[in-house]
Scaffold this active site. Structure first.
Site, PDB file in Angstrom:
ATOM      1  N   GLU A  22       3.750  -8.293   3.583  1.00 25.70           N
ATOM      2  CA  GLU A  22       4.398  -6.742   3.181  1.00 25.70           C
ATOM      3  C   GLU A  22       5.172  -6.223   4.413  1.00 25.70           C
ATOM      4  OE1 GLU A  22       2.099  -4.252   0.281  1.00 25.70           O
ATOM      5  OE2 GLU A  22       0.874  -4.740   1.611  1.00 25.70           O
ATOM      6  N   TYR A  54      20.503  19.028   1.125  1.00 26.51           N
ATOM      7  CA  TYR A  54      19.699  18.023   0.197  1.00 26.51           C
ATOM      8  C   TYR A  54      20.363  16.522   0.715  1.00 26.51           C
ATOM      9  CZ  TYR A  54      23.703  19.212  -3.084  1.00 26.51           C
ATOM     10  OH  TYR A  54      24.723  19.577  -3.674  1.00 26.51           O
ATOM     11  N   GLU A  74       0.071   6.823   1.719  1.00 22.35           N
ATOM     12  CA  GLU A  74      -0.385   8.202   1.869  1.00 22.35           C
ATOM     13  C   GLU A  74       0.133   8.782   3.210  1.00 22.35           C
ATOM     14  OE1 GLU A  74      -3.474   6.325  -0.540  1.00 22.35           O
ATOM     15  OE2 GLU A  74      -2.147   5.771   0.801  1.00 22.35           O
ATOM     16  N   LYS A  99       5.442   2.893  -5.025  1.00 21.46           N
ATOM     17  CA  LYS A  99       5.349   1.366  -4.481  1.00 21.46           C
ATOM     18  C   LYS A  99       5.657   0.500  -5.566  1.00 21.46           C
ATOM     19  CE  LYS A  99       3.031  -1.202  -1.102  1.00 21.46           C
ATOM     20  NZ  LYS A  99       2.060  -1.448  -0.045  1.00 21.46           N
TER      21      LYS A  99
END
Length: 133
Positions: A22, A54, A74, A99
């Protein structure tokens, strides 16, 4: 009165995760952000400085995804929430980090974490972000 600005599906490539592959190969992360604001001031003045831009926020989200790797989504969500709350008009935020290419051995559509943070409350451990109790 609280109003909400939403960014949905902000996508960038990051190298987050606990596995070596990863970190080495990276993968796409998708982020949804809701920002609570009081839009009355901005709508009354028609001044961008009185709200959350934005476009700038979307660029900040991408920068947080692309910067130094972390193990957990997290942690990534906390970093994004901290970036949101740097905007003067942001009262609170809800951040969802998806994810979709997580290393799971069974068929799945998505893995995500959703956090909500405000300007008040107790500090989250190891974070500049303050948590809602």
């Amino acid at each position: 009165m609280r109003d909400t600005i939403r960014l949905t599906g902000v996508r960038a490539r990051g190298h987050h995760g606990v596995f070596d592959h990863e970190r080495a190969d990276g993968q796409d992360f998708v982020v949804d952000v809701a920002v609570e604001v009081d839009a009355r001031v901005a709508s009354g003045t028609d001044d961008l400085d009185n709200t959350v831009h934005y476009g700038v926020l979307a660029e900040q989200v991408v920068a947080e995804i692309e910067r130094d790797p972390v193990d957990l989504i997290e942690t990534l969500a906390e970093r994004i929430a901290a970036a949101v709350l740097t905007h003067r008009a942001a009262l609170a935020t809800e951040v969802t980090v998806h994810k979709p290419q997580a290393p799971i051995t069974v068929p799945f559509t998505d893995v995500s974490i959703t956090i909500r943070r405000t300007r008040g409350g107790v500090r989250a451990p190891g974070s500049a972000v303050e948590e809602e109790e």
